[in-house]
Design an enzyme around this catalytic site. Sequence first.
Site, PDB file in Angstrom:
ATOM      1  N   PHE A 166       0.981  -1.312   0.131  1.00 21.30           N
ATOM      2  CA  PHE A 166       0.134  -0.259   0.160  1.00 21.30           C
ATOM      3  C   PHE A 166       0.786   1.102  -0.179  1.00 21.30           C
ATOM      4  O   PHE A 166       0.149   2.336  -0.624  1.00 21.30           O
ATOM      5  CB  PHE A 166      -1.331  -0.056   0.928  1.00 21.30           C
ATOM      6  CG  PHE A 166      -0.037   0.407   2.696  1.00 21.30           C
ATOM      7  CD1 PHE A 166      -0.542   1.635   2.621  1.00 21.30           C
ATOM      8  CD2 PHE A 166       0.179  -0.566   3.756  1.00 21.30           C
ATOM      9  CE1 PHE A 166       0.034   2.037   4.252  1.00 21.30           C
ATOM     10  CE2 PHE A 166       0.597  -0.333   4.747  1.00 21.30           C
ATOM     11  CZ  PHE A 166       0.890   1.207   4.858  1.00 21.30           C
ATOM     12  N   LYS A 190      -0.792  -6.366  -9.445  1.00 23.68           N
ATOM     13  CA  LYS A 190      -2.450  -6.837  -8.308  1.00 23.68           C
ATOM     14  C   LYS A 190      -1.796  -5.696  -7.145  1.00 23.68           C
ATOM     15  O   LYS A 190      -0.805  -6.310  -6.044  1.00 23.68           O
ATOM     16  CB  LYS A 190      -1.919  -8.262  -7.539  1.00 23.68           C
ATOM     17  CG  LYS A 190      -3.666  -8.924  -7.079  1.00 23.68           C
ATOM     18  CD  LYS A 190      -3.877  -8.019  -6.024  1.00 23.68           C
ATOM     19  CE  LYS A 190      -3.158  -8.641  -4.536  1.00 23.68           C
ATOM     20  NZ  LYS A 190      -3.801  -7.260  -3.220  1.00 23.68           N
ATOM     21  N   SER A 243       5.524  -7.371   2.872  1.00 26.79           N
ATOM     22  CA  SER A 243       6.088  -7.111   4.498  1.00 26.79           C
ATOM     23  C   SER A 243       6.437  -7.964   4.657  1.00 26.79           C
ATOM     24  O   SER A 243       6.222  -8.941   3.337  1.00 26.79           O
ATOM     25  CB  SER A 243       4.764  -7.441   5.678  1.00 26.79           C
ATOM     26  OG  SER A 243       3.808  -8.753   5.221  1.00 26.79           O
ATOM     27  N   CYS A 298       9.781   1.719   3.521  1.00 24.61           N
ATOM     28  CA  CYS A 298      10.698   0.942   3.870  1.00 24.61           C
ATOM     29  C   CYS A 298      12.323   1.616   3.443  1.00 24.61           C
ATOM     30  O   CYS A 298      12.718   0.957   4.063  1.00 24.61           O
ATOM     31  CB  CYS A 298      10.404  -0.487   2.808  1.00 24.61           C
ATOM     32  SG  CYS A 298      10.757   0.245   0.599  1.00 24.61           S
ATOM     33  N   GLU A 399       9.147  -3.656  12.917  1.00 21.37           N
ATOM     34  CA  GLU A 399       8.858  -2.718  12.213  1.00 21.37           C
ATOM     35  C   GLU A 399       7.750  -2.260  12.711  1.00 21.37           C
ATOM     36  O   GLU A 399       6.825  -2.864  12.579  1.00 21.37           O
ATOM     37  CB  GLU A 399       8.947  -3.226  10.419  1.00 21.37           C
ATOM     38  CG  GLU A 399       8.841  -2.341   9.604  1.00 21.37           C
ATOM     39  CD  GLU A 399       8.376  -2.100   8.344  1.00 21.37           C
ATOM     40  OE1 GLU A 399       8.023  -3.998   8.192  1.00 21.37           O
ATOM     41  OE2 GLU A 399       9.174  -1.435   7.209  1.00 21.37           O
TER      42      GLU A 399
HETATM   43  P1  NAD Z   1       1.697  -6.759   3.105  1.00 18.96           P
HETATM   44  O1  NAD Z   1       2.420  -7.433   2.992  1.00 18.96           O
HETATM   45  O2  NAD Z   1      -0.022  -6.663   3.361  1.00 18.96           O
HETATM   46  O3  NAD Z   1       0.632  -6.231   1.140  1.00 18.96           O
HETATM   47  C1  NAD Z   1       1.706  -6.223   0.536  1.00 18.96           C
HETATM   48  C2  NAD Z   1       1.126  -6.775  -0.844  1.00 18.96           C
HETATM   49  O4  NAD Z   1       0.797  -8.368  -0.460  1.00 18.96           O
HETATM   50  C3  NAD Z   1      -0.359  -5.643  -1.192  1.00 18.96           C
HETATM   51  O5  NAD Z   1      -0.897  -6.622  -1.986  1.00 18.96           O
HETATM   52  C4  NAD Z   1      -1.404  -7.755   0.049  1.00 18.96           C
HETATM   53  O6  NAD Z   1      -3.076  -7.666  -0.726  1.00 18.96           O
HETATM   54  C5  NAD Z   1      -0.485  -8.932  -0.827  1.00 18.96           C
HETATM   55  N1  NAD Z   1      -1.357  -9.678   0.397  1.00 18.96           N
HETATM   56  C6  NAD Z   1      -1.132  -9.297   2.367  1.00 18.96           C
HETATM   57  N2  NAD Z   1      -1.172 -10.503   2.726  1.00 18.96           N
HETATM   58  C7  NAD Z   1      -1.385 -11.394   1.621  1.00 18.96           C
HETATM   59  C8  NAD Z   1      -1.602 -13.347   2.346  1.00 18.96           C
HETATM   60  N3  NAD Z   1      -1.624 -13.700   3.231  1.00 18.96           N
HETATM   61  N4  NAD Z   1      -0.741 -13.595   1.077  1.00 18.96           N
HETATM   62  C9  NAD Z   1      -0.440 -13.589   0.042  1.00 18.96           C
HETATM   63  N5  NAD Z   1      -0.496 -11.561  -0.519  1.00 18.96           N
HETATM   64  C10 NAD Z   1      -1.139 -11.242   0.396  1.00 18.96           C
HETATM   65  O7  NAD Z   1       2.290  -5.298   3.340  1.00 18.96           O
HETATM   66  P2  NAD Z   1       1.457  -3.766   3.111  1.00 18.96           P
HETATM   67  O8  NAD Z   1       0.713  -3.490   4.176  1.00 18.96           O
HETATM   68  O9  NAD Z   1       0.701  -3.607   2.112  1.00 18.96           O
HETATM   69  O10 NAD Z   1       2.913  -2.937   2.994  1.00 18.96           O
HETATM   70  C11 NAD Z   1       3.620  -2.579   4.268  1.00 18.96           C
HETATM   71  C12 NAD Z   1       4.811  -3.807   3.844  1.00 18.96           C
HETATM   72  O11 NAD Z   1       5.704  -3.044   2.868  1.00 18.96           O
HETATM   73  C13 NAD Z   1       5.747  -3.031   5.624  1.00 18.96           C
HETATM   74  O12 NAD Z   1       6.313  -4.642   6.001  1.00 18.96           O
HETATM   75  C14 NAD Z   1       6.987  -2.228   3.827  1.00 18.96           C
HETATM   76  O13 NAD Z   1       8.169  -2.616   4.873  1.00 18.96           O
HETATM   77  C15 NAD Z   1       7.064  -3.078   3.147  1.00 18.96           C
HETATM   78  N6  NAD Z   1       7.742  -2.187   2.022  1.00 18.96           N
HETATM   79  C16 NAD Z   1       8.992  -3.222   1.711  1.00 18.96           C
HETATM   80  C17 NAD Z   1       9.965  -2.488   0.079  1.00 18.96           C
HETATM   81  C18 NAD Z   1      11.160  -3.380  -0.177  1.00 18.96           C
HETATM   82  O14 NAD Z   1      11.418  -2.734  -0.694  1.00 18.96           O
HETATM   83  N7  NAD Z   1      11.283  -3.876   1.147  1.00 18.96           N
HETATM   84  C19 NAD Z   1       9.047  -1.877   0.243  1.00 18.96           C
HETATM   85  C20 NAD Z   1       7.720  -0.878   0.625  1.00 18.96           C
HETATM   86  C21 NAD Z   1       7.025  -1.740   1.469  1.00 18.96           C
END
Ligand code: NAD
Length: 512
Positions: A166, A190, A243, A298, A399
Amino acid sequence: MAALLYHPYTALTKGRRLVRQIPHFIHGKSLQLADRLHPVSSPATGEVVAEVNMADEATVNQAVASAQSAFSSWSATPTPKRAGLLFQLRELIKKHRKELALLITQEHGKTLNDAGASIDRGLEVLSYATGITDHLMGQYASGIATGTDNYAIRQPLGVCVGITPFNFPAMIGLWMFPLAIACGNTFILKPSEKDPSAMLRLAELAVEAGIPDGVVNVVHGDGETVNHLLQHKDIKAVSFVGSSAVARQIYQTGIAAGKRVQAFGGAKNHCIILPDADIDRTAETLVGAAYGSAGERCMALPVAVLTGGDTFADELAASIAERVKALRIGPGDADNIDMGPLISREHREKVFAYIDAGIKEGAALTVDGRTLHADKKGFFMGGCLFDHVTPEMTVWREEIFGPVLCLMRSPDFATSLQWINQHGYGNGSAIFTRNPALARRFVEEVQTGMVGVNIPIPVPIASLSFGGWKQSRIGDIHLFGPEGVQFYTQLKTIMQRWPDEPTAGGFLLPTH
Ligand code: NAD
């Protein structure tokens, strides 16, 4: 919040309010299949502003069939022609930059300037992708046997998928699909169900730029939708950012289903500040890096290790605290705002729970922004500052992903470095100093994938590649740049001979 410039979809009546519906985008068309609907809120007002369609298995199958049908002619399209279409897309995104930034601000909450900057960082990778003819140049070894040459080319994989978080509703998608399609693949995005509109608009612009139907598709959804994608036999590669727990799960499921997967996870970036750093300048930089986008980056900098003595640390901590108290907080589209709201009420509750844990475990909460802006309807909170955080505490280990900066006090450089290296995440790190020898030692010895020297957020340029270490990256290949080209292609080597007479067959292993 200012009115959106962009209202393309059917407005549905929900109770007495009109709610915009956000469709999938498959084979060049918006599809409102209403498999399931999920509310999308404005973090600045707390109100539901739209409902997004969530893809079930049939919708996923439709998107994959679309991308699969587009693959043979797209992969055969000459690379300069693909690059030309990406140039058109770049111009269109620049033209629609303000509209895209508004969509991001409305659904994510970050400031308009920050939203615009994230589009620019996405465009850098798109620009890199326009050089695809150069990036795909192969290798050639002539005369490796009599009349025989050997060469290597890289070819596309097929249908690729990008699953994004997000916190960057447009940028991370732009880090994936332009390079993937430049390489000759077709793509299914997605986006996060929390702020899906910007990615949808990017896919529409791709078609407007002349990129054929089916090359860029968007399906919306959550974990259930992602599982259908991961199980689909025609999907060849998956890029994930989000995440760490989900990254690990997607990596394991995708690999088990025979796909190529790159998965980028969470982060807890640290900086070391040495006493020779300029106090005011460092405090200013640090506050921007820790509280920008409400800490939901991130590459945010949520931990600063003040190294080398309490006199310097006290002075720096006071300078930081003064700035945190002065943060200008409000809706992302208001003027002169430093930081907007958090993404959701639930996420703010999670951040509050971390603050409670920090207090309970003995950290000093020197600035408490929890009740600031509590009168507002949206998901706002003020900046919080912890001092005297130690490696035993939850607020250090986990985090938080909110506007909370943790200050640690370390006696020397070696201890500070050890704390960073023992942490489970390894996305980015930075050092603030005027000492080149220590800075060099830091660069050599720190266990993170991206490092800043007097730079707080060291996101690399597009011609290098992006990615952390440890729990911040699962899989071995980084995003965009040369590693991105490697990820989205497979190697083929060709050995050729053009004899005057056909070569006689033989039973021995051919030698040169
Ligand atoms: P999230 O893991 O909850 O969701 C990420 C994506 O995965 C979304 O599209 C979501 O719909 C999907 N998703 C959620 N749960 C799922 C599941 N059980 N199975 C399959 N798909 C699923 O992450 P978020 O809250 O949207 O974003 C924040 C996180 O992203 C933080 O931990 C942040 O550090 C990380 N992030 C990392 C980077 C990087 O480059 N390492 C960059 C940006 C954000």
